[in-house]
Write an enzyme that holds these catalytic residues in place. Structure first.
Site, PDB file in Angstrom:
ATOM      1  CG  ASP A 112      -2.186   0.979   1.109  1.00 34.65           C
ATOM      2  OD1 ASP A 112      -2.254   1.449  -0.074  1.00 34.65           O
ATOM      3  OD2 ASP A 112      -2.793   1.438   2.190  1.00 34.65           O
ATOM      4  CG  ASN A 172      -7.555  -2.372  -5.711  1.00 31.81           C
ATOM      5  OD1 ASN A 172      -6.711  -2.901  -5.449  1.00 31.81           O
ATOM      6  ND2 ASN A 172      -8.129  -1.211  -5.013  1.00 31.81           N
TER       7      ASN A 172
HETATM    8  C1  FPP Z   1      -1.981   0.142  -3.351  1.00 34.20           C
HETATM    9  O1  FPP Z   1      -1.514   1.645  -3.251  1.00 34.20           O
HETATM   10  C2  FPP Z   1      -1.283  -0.506  -4.604  1.00 34.20           C
HETATM   11  C3  FPP Z   1      -2.354  -1.241  -5.543  1.00 34.20           C
HETATM   12  C4  FPP Z   1      -3.483  -0.983  -5.558  1.00 34.20           C
HETATM   13  C5  FPP Z   1      -1.576  -1.811  -6.704  1.00 34.20           C
HETATM   14  C6  FPP Z   1      -0.353  -2.541  -6.392  1.00 34.20           C
HETATM   15  C7  FPP Z   1       0.553  -2.843  -7.820  1.00 34.20           C
HETATM   16  C8  FPP Z   1       1.755  -2.867  -7.791  1.00 34.20           C
HETATM   17  C9  FPP Z   1       2.615  -2.825  -6.653  1.00 34.20           C
HETATM   18  C10 FPP Z   1       2.558  -2.896  -9.083  1.00 34.20           C
HETATM   19  C11 FPP Z   1       2.229  -3.998  -9.832  1.00 34.20           C
HETATM   20  C12 FPP Z   1       2.232  -5.274  -8.980  1.00 34.20           C
HETATM   21  C13 FPP Z   1       2.824  -6.619  -9.585  1.00 34.20           C
HETATM   22  C14 FPP Z   1       2.580  -7.578  -8.932  1.00 34.20           C
HETATM   23  C15 FPP Z   1       3.212  -6.663 -11.066  1.00 34.20           C
HETATM   24  P1  FPP Z   1      -2.527   2.596  -3.406  1.00 34.20           P
HETATM   25  O2  FPP Z   1      -2.906   2.999  -4.916  1.00 34.20           O
HETATM   26  O3  FPP Z   1      -3.780   1.977  -2.750  1.00 34.20           O
HETATM   27  O4  FPP Z   1      -1.827   3.805  -2.812  1.00 34.20           O
HETATM   28  P2  FPP Z   1      -2.440   4.837  -1.899  1.00 34.20           P
HETATM   29  O5  FPP Z   1      -3.320   4.210  -0.571  1.00 34.20           O
HETATM   30  O6  FPP Z   1      -1.206   5.822  -1.516  1.00 34.20           O
HETATM   31  O7  FPP Z   1      -3.489   5.585  -2.917  1.00 34.20           O
END
Ligand code: FPP
Length: 247
Positions: free
Chosen positions: A21, A69
């Protein structure tokens, strides 16, 4: 003594699950679009996978995209799906080099065809490895999984394959999408949020929870070492008393 040397190799968790996250906040802090954070999150995925495999962790499960998501702005969802395809394609090399078997859990039918095909290809290509199994939770949520499990068991009861009175924890676990892996002993969440967000609710019944303020794109091997060292200092009692555990 380095952080890595402080890790007791005989007390490693077999399975580590991570709620990655903070990508969006990381990008915002830098005045960039959220996808910039996701792209940098891939570097953390690579480093974490390599480090975990090198240490001897057997299972690593990453929460990459939740059922919820899908409600994000269309442009971000599309960009994330594209990033997934590119990452899986590019990082299959890392999987081969580290003998990591790729796996995926979730409602994979909901993924765009190209993402699913890339994923299936990488899963097939790496099926021979047994150093570590890395599972991506994609279009996954625990309530989705539990709902499916209930439907599957109800169907078997209806068909007379099992008796309702024989439903037990073992049968429930066998009907979860995680049935091929042990429960995680350690669950890590980055970015300073203290939530589970619909992730592996059944499986983390006795997991140790580790929360770090580090945003996912900044998560490096030292952060993984710190989490494991912290885990190794915990007393896992599984409902028993300290005296019973020490016997
Ligand atoms: C959460 O951060 C992250 C995600 C919803 C996506 C995770 C994806 C990756 C790390 C990249 C690709 C992964 C793989 C396995 C190839 P957020 O967007 O919720 O961050 P925030 O809480 O700061 O808004």
């Amino acid at each position: 003594m380095s952080l890595k040397d402080k890790i007791d190799k005989d007390k490693l968790p077999q399975h580590i699950a991570i709620i990655m996250d903070g990508n969006g906040r990381w990008a915002k802090q830098k005045g960039k679009l959220r996808i910039y954070g996701h792209k940098h999150g891939v570097i953390s995925v690579r480093e974490t996978a390599e480090t975990a495999a090198e240490l001897g962790i057997k299972y690593l499960t990453l929460y990459a995209f939740s059922t919820e998501n899908w409600s994000r702005p269309r442009a971000e969802v599309n960009a994330l799906m594209k990033l997934l395809v590119q990452t899986i394609h590019k990082e299959t090399k890392t999987l081969h080099e580290n003998q990591i078997r790729l796996n995926a859990i979730g409602n994979l039918d909901a993924l765009p065809g190209v993402t699913r095909r890339e994923l299936e290809e990488a899963i097939k290509e790496t099926a021979k490895y047994d150093k570590m199994s890395m599972t991506l939770a994609l279009s996954y949520s625990s309530r989705w999984e539990i709902t499916n499990m209930v439907k599957e068991i109800a169907d078997k009861v209806n068909k007379g394959e099992i008796l309702a009175e024989n439903i037990d924890q073992e049968l429930i676990a066998q009907n979860m999408v995680t049935h091929l892996m042990p429960d995680p002993e350690l669950l890590i969440r980055t970015s300073g949020e203290y939530r589970i967000s619909n992730f592996l609710l059944w499986q983390i019944a006795y997991s140790e929870l580790y929360f770090t303020p580090v945003l996912w794109p900044d998560f490096r091997k030292e952060n993984l070492y710190e989490a494991i060292i912290d885990f190794q200092q915990r007393e896992r009692r599984f409902g028993k008393t300290t005296e019973q555990i020490k016997k």
